[in-house]
Design an enzyme around this catalytic site. Sequence first.
Site, PDB file in Angstrom:
ATOM      1  N   ASP A 150      -4.966  -7.764   6.457  1.00 41.33           N
ATOM      2  CA  ASP A 150      -3.993  -8.842   6.205  1.00 41.33           C
ATOM      3  C   ASP A 150      -2.682  -8.247   5.689  1.00 41.33           C
ATOM      4  O   ASP A 150      -1.698  -8.958   5.492  1.00 41.33           O
ATOM      5  CB  ASP A 150      -4.559  -9.919   5.274  1.00 41.33           C
ATOM      6  N   SER A 151      -2.659  -6.899   5.537  1.00 43.77           N
ATOM      7  CA  SER A 151      -1.390  -6.210   5.283  1.00 43.77           C
ATOM      8  C   SER A 151      -0.397  -6.500   6.390  1.00 43.77           C
ATOM      9  O   SER A 151       0.803  -6.264   6.222  1.00 43.77           O
ATOM     10  CB  SER A 151      -1.612  -4.701   5.160  1.00 43.77           C
ATOM     11  N   ASP A 167     -10.088  -8.281   8.554  1.00 40.44           N
ATOM     12  CA  ASP A 167      -9.895  -8.454   7.110  1.00 40.44           C
ATOM     13  C   ASP A 167      -9.919  -9.950   6.775  1.00 40.44           C
ATOM     14  O   ASP A 167      -9.240 -10.753   7.432  1.00 40.44           O
ATOM     15  CB  ASP A 167      -8.521  -7.867   6.747  1.00 40.44           C
ATOM     16  N   GLU A 203     -12.217  -8.374  -0.448  1.00 42.00           N
ATOM     17  CA  GLU A 203     -11.814  -7.710  -1.689  1.00 42.00           C
ATOM     18  C   GLU A 203     -12.633  -8.252  -2.858  1.00 42.00           C
ATOM     19  O   GLU A 203     -13.005  -9.428  -2.871  1.00 42.00           O
ATOM     20  CB  GLU A 203     -10.317  -7.976  -1.962  1.00 42.00           C
ATOM     21  N   GLU A 227      -9.174   1.722  -3.034  1.00 41.25           N
ATOM     22  CA  GLU A 227      -7.720   1.834  -2.901  1.00 41.25           C
ATOM     23  C   GLU A 227      -7.097   2.169  -4.251  1.00 41.25           C
ATOM     24  O   GLU A 227      -7.291   1.437  -5.238  1.00 41.25           O
ATOM     25  CB  GLU A 227      -7.138   0.511  -2.361  1.00 41.25           C
TER      26      GLU A 227
HETATM   27  O1  KIV Z   1      -4.871  -5.419   4.502  1.00 37.20           O
HETATM   28  C1  KIV Z   1      -5.054  -4.200   4.520  1.00 37.20           C
HETATM   29  O2  KIV Z   1      -4.536  -3.452   5.365  1.00 37.20           O
HETATM   30  C2  KIV Z   1      -5.898  -3.653   3.503  1.00 37.20           C
HETATM   31  C3  KIV Z   1      -5.601  -2.247   3.142  1.00 37.20           C
HETATM   32  C4  KIV Z   1      -4.612  -2.221   2.036  1.00 37.20           C
HETATM   33  C5  KIV Z   1      -6.801  -1.521   2.846  1.00 37.20           C
HETATM   34  O3  KIV Z   1      -6.715  -4.318   2.945  1.00 37.20           O
END
Ligand code: KIV
Length: 284
Positions: free
Chosen positions: A48-49, A87, A119, A186
């Site tokens: 979700d980055s 994610d 997470e 992370e």
């Molecule tokens: O969203 C993402 O790319 C992540 C990374 C920061 C590991 O969760």
Amino acid sequence: MPDRSKVTLATLIAKMESGTPITMITCYDYPMAYLVDQAGVDMVLVGDSLGMTVLGYDSTLPVTQDVMIPHVQAVRRGSPNSWLIGDMPYMTYQPSVETAIRCAGRYLAETGCDAVKLEGGAEMADRIDALVKCGIPTMGHLGLTPQSAGALGGFKLQGKSAAQAKKILDDAKALEDAGCFSILLELVPDRVCELITDRASIPIISLGSGPRAHGQLLIFHDMFALYPKFKPRMAKVFADAGQVIADGLKRYVEEVATQQFPEREHWFGMKDEEFGELQKLLAE
Ligand code: KIV
């Protein structure tokens, strides 16, 4: 495309057991996924980055699963051989076990991804247990968890004090016991990462947490200097694609302005007799 067999959970475990480092990268679209697959990367995360790297938000919080799904589908099409992870966006698993199952199930059914990532620590153990019981491989994510960056004091190193580090170690154990196939760490100190890796029987992946893990993850846009807002210290720039693209754009603007582009090979002509015919038609 070079011959590659599909990465499976067995591939990842075999790498961990033989001490062969696992490669992981984030990816968000078809052409980059194609290159990632050709390069032989083991695990691909559609993170979700993308809210930050692709959509320009300041956090990952505005990203919904409806936004994520087409990206996961595109990456699957470009990278059929990697172990592909979708994610789970903010508020798709925090509210309840049921929301988590619905989100993860939708990913697998609609995108063909292999696994999901969420997470959080021990407080997420019931979600992970439920997903794994539904047959959905689930990756955990500890340390700096961007969906709670506000509560964690920003995008900063986590687990600096002994007490905080102990909590991360306890969380890693809880995630493994709940059935995670792997855990991403992370931005935790290298020694904390090493302790977790030594105690784990599942692959531990480091993002900015040092070399003593079973594998490494980098964010695609950080690796290729494609994120203009900041460059995290943990990211190595493997190629300056941002500069290459900026130079190309500058040349394009100049060449159009000075009429160097297009050149003869960039357009199509029309046969004389057809053009003559066209002129007659227009004159009628
Ligand atoms: O969203 C993402 O790319 C992540 C990374 C920061 C590991 O969760």
